[in-house]
Design an enzyme around this catalytic site. Structure first.
Site, PDB file in Angstrom:
ATOM      1  N   HIS A  23       1.139   4.451   7.164  1.00 29.41           N
ATOM      2  CA  HIS A  23       0.917   5.130   5.887  1.00 29.41           C
ATOM      3  C   HIS A  23       1.195   6.622   6.052  1.00 29.41           C
ATOM      4  O   HIS A  23       1.460   7.086   7.155  1.00 29.41           O
ATOM      5  CB  HIS A  23      -0.519   4.889   5.408  1.00 29.41           C
ATOM      6  CG  HIS A  23      -0.808   3.433   5.160  1.00 29.41           C
ATOM      7  ND1 HIS A  23      -1.445   2.636   6.081  1.00 29.41           N
ATOM      8  CD2 HIS A  23      -0.513   2.646   4.105  1.00 29.41           C
ATOM      9  CE1 HIS A  23      -1.538   1.400   5.594  1.00 29.41           C
ATOM     10  NE2 HIS A  23      -0.977   1.379   4.401  1.00 29.41           N
ATOM     11  N   ASP A  77      -3.093   5.394  12.511  1.00 29.96           N
ATOM     12  CA  ASP A  77      -2.201   4.935  11.446  1.00 29.96           C
ATOM     13  C   ASP A  77      -0.906   5.744  11.431  1.00 29.96           C
ATOM     14  O   ASP A  77      -0.886   6.901  11.035  1.00 29.96           O
ATOM     15  CB  ASP A  77      -2.936   5.084  10.101  1.00 29.96           C
ATOM     16  CG  ASP A  77      -2.154   4.477   8.941  1.00 29.96           C
ATOM     17  OD1 ASP A  77      -0.972   4.117   9.130  1.00 29.96           O
ATOM     18  OD2 ASP A  77      -2.729   4.375   7.845  1.00 29.96           O
ATOM     19  N   SER A 122       0.815  -1.215   0.000  1.00 26.44           N
ATOM     20  CA  SER A 122       0.000   0.000   0.000  1.00 26.44           C
ATOM     21  C   SER A 122       0.853   1.271   0.000  1.00 26.44           C
ATOM     22  O   SER A 122       0.390   2.324  -0.429  1.00 26.44           O
ATOM     23  CB  SER A 122      -0.947   0.001   1.201  1.00 26.44           C
ATOM     24  OG  SER A 122      -0.225  -0.232   2.396  1.00 26.44           O
TER      25      SER A 122
END
Ligand SMILES: *[C@@H]1O[C@H](CO)[C@@H](O)[C@H](O)[C@H]1NC(C)=O
Ligand SMILES: *[C@@H]1O[C@H](CO)[C@@H](O)[C@H](O)[C@H]1NC(C)=O
Length: 436
Positions: free
Chosen positions: A415, A412, A155
């Site tokens: 990311h 998070d 990702s």
């Protein structure tokens, strides 16, 4: 076409697992210790190493390609400097390709201060024009006219693709997006330039779980996520490898997924495992550490690209982008609340196994260079590790989803926000492509 609907959900698996673990679905409670011990953000162990080894890493030769300024400019050396006038290249309103878990603006991140920093390179030979300059999307597009770039990875590779596509689209208009066979493509017709992305979190051939691979319905995701993947350390993932020679540039990256439980294969036979439980060990399977597996996987794909018939392009290895969880991991309330980059005077430490991942990447890159040269393949290292290590403020933290939504991690710190600090990766990409 069957592959594509699956891909986003697979990509989401990592995230789904995180959410489920935090909410402790009874069915997977037993796997929580395994997850906690072995998943990406096992940074919980807080084994850290000092940044010292970075300074000695043999990376400068690979990233010293800026032409026209005499001495080579190493863009990866430098510091983040505040620029109150800095503007992002794109926003959530001007680019439609930002995914939910990256969309910090949309999710109401209270401060956009993290967009007010520029990377100023300080390497010898970087010249006056380079520090703090803005990425020139028009120049980039002219450079890549008629070419195609394939990104393969997890990702974070997807985030880089979106950063590039969003940045370029501000100059060339919104690209045509299409998808087939697991590949996502964006085409900029005015320049005949294509960006492609293939999701493959290990680069080598793999299967997400030792259980039946299909269907991975919502009610089984936690279980599937916790189960060990099968990784064939000596075989590139054939799905992207077959497509590599159709592209001028291949950008590969893979790090965090290697920390997950896995059973490793060589020559089609089980060679070892990690986080695989007593059963596999009872079968005399060797323990293989994630960093050893990652090293082997990169060796495999670098050699494959270096020796690939018909591939005469540029292969780029993007190094690990560190996570920044504090006060815990992603599964137990860890967070990343920094509001600015690390002070240039501060020593910065990288958590394990990320430091090991980095060393393995740099060393395997160096080992493959000779082969690549002989075969006419340009092999380049895109070293983002040091610069990203200093950006604890650039992650979504709590703003990777809306209130009450369960997309992605609750918190998070893996990311990066888009727009955000990884937009500078496009500068590194430009420099590599512009080099000789
Ligand atoms: C973009 O973010 C702003 C908040 O910064 C929000 O009001 C707006 O709805 C978002 N737009 C889109 C298209 O996501
Ligand atoms: C261990 O070996 C047995 C017999 O060969 C096999 O059935 C079993 O699947 C193996 N277990 C693992 C975890 O590989």
């Amino acid at each position: 076409m069957t592959a594509l609907p699956v891909i986003p959900s697979l990509r989401g698996l990592l995230l789904t697992g995180a959410r489920r673990t935090r909410h402790a679905v009874p069915k997977i409670i037993t796997s929580v210790p395994a997850l906690a011990a072995f998943l990406i953000l096992a940074a919980a162990t807080f084994l850290v190493i000092s940044l010292g080894p970075f300074q000695r890493s043999p990376t400068s030769s690979s990233s010293s390609l800026f032409s026209g300024s005499g001495a080579a400019c190493d863009l990866t050396r430098g510091q983040w400097v505040r620029d109150p006038a800095a503007r992002p290249y794109y926003t959530n309103a001007t680019c439609a390709f930002i995914e939910g878990y990256q969309n910090c603006m949309k999710h109401g991140r209270p401060s956009l201060e993290f967009l007010r920093w520029r990377w100023r390179s300080e390497g010898a030979g970087c010249g006056d024009g380079v520090p703090g300059r803005r990425f020139d999307a028009g120049r980039f597009l002219r450079l890549v006219r008629g070419k195609s770039i394939l990104f393969v990875g997890d990702s974070l590779a997807s985030s880089h693709v979106r950063s590039l596509v969003c940045t370029l689209s501000q100059v060339d208009g919104s690209p045509e997006r299409s998808s087939s066979g697991g590949f996502e493509r964006w085409r900029f017709p005015a320049h005949g330039f294509t960006v492609a992305f293939f999701w493959t979190p290990f680069q080598v051939r793999w299967r997400l779980t030792r259980g039946p691979p299909e269907p991975v319905g919502p009610d089984r995701q936690g279980e599937v996520f916790a189960g060990p993947s099968d990784l064939h350390l000596d075989e590139p993932d054939p799905r992207w490898a077959a497509a590599a020679r159709d592209h001028d540039v291949v950008v590969m990256s893979a790090s965090h997924w290697f920390a997950r439980p896995a059973v490793y294969y060589r020559g089609g036979r089980v060679a070892g495992c990690h986080g695989c439980g007593a059963a596999a060990l009872a079968n005399a399977t060797a323990l293989i550490k994630p960093e050893q597996a990652q090293r082997a996987a990169f060796r495999t794909v670098l050699r494959a690209l270096a020796g690939m018939e018909g591939f005469r392009g540029t292969a780029i290895l993007r190094t690990v982008a560190p996570t920044h969880y504090e006060n815990g991991g992603w599964f137990d309330g860890g967070e990343c609340t920094a509001t600015k980059p690390a002070d240039p005077e501060d020593p910065v430490e990288i958590a394990e196994p990320e430091g090991e991942f980095y060393r393995a990447q740099v060393e395997e890159f160096a080992a493959a260079e000779e082969d690549a040269r002989r075969n006419g393949v340009r092999l380049r290292l895109m070293d983002v590790t040091k610069m990203m290590l200093r950006r604890p403020d650039g992650h979504p933290d709590r703003y990777g989803h809306g209130a009450g939504e369960h997309e992605g991690f609750d918190i998070d710190c893996l990311h990066w926000c888009l727009p955000g600090p990884i937009d500078v990766w496009n500068d590194l990409l430009f420099q590599i492509l512009a080099g000789r």
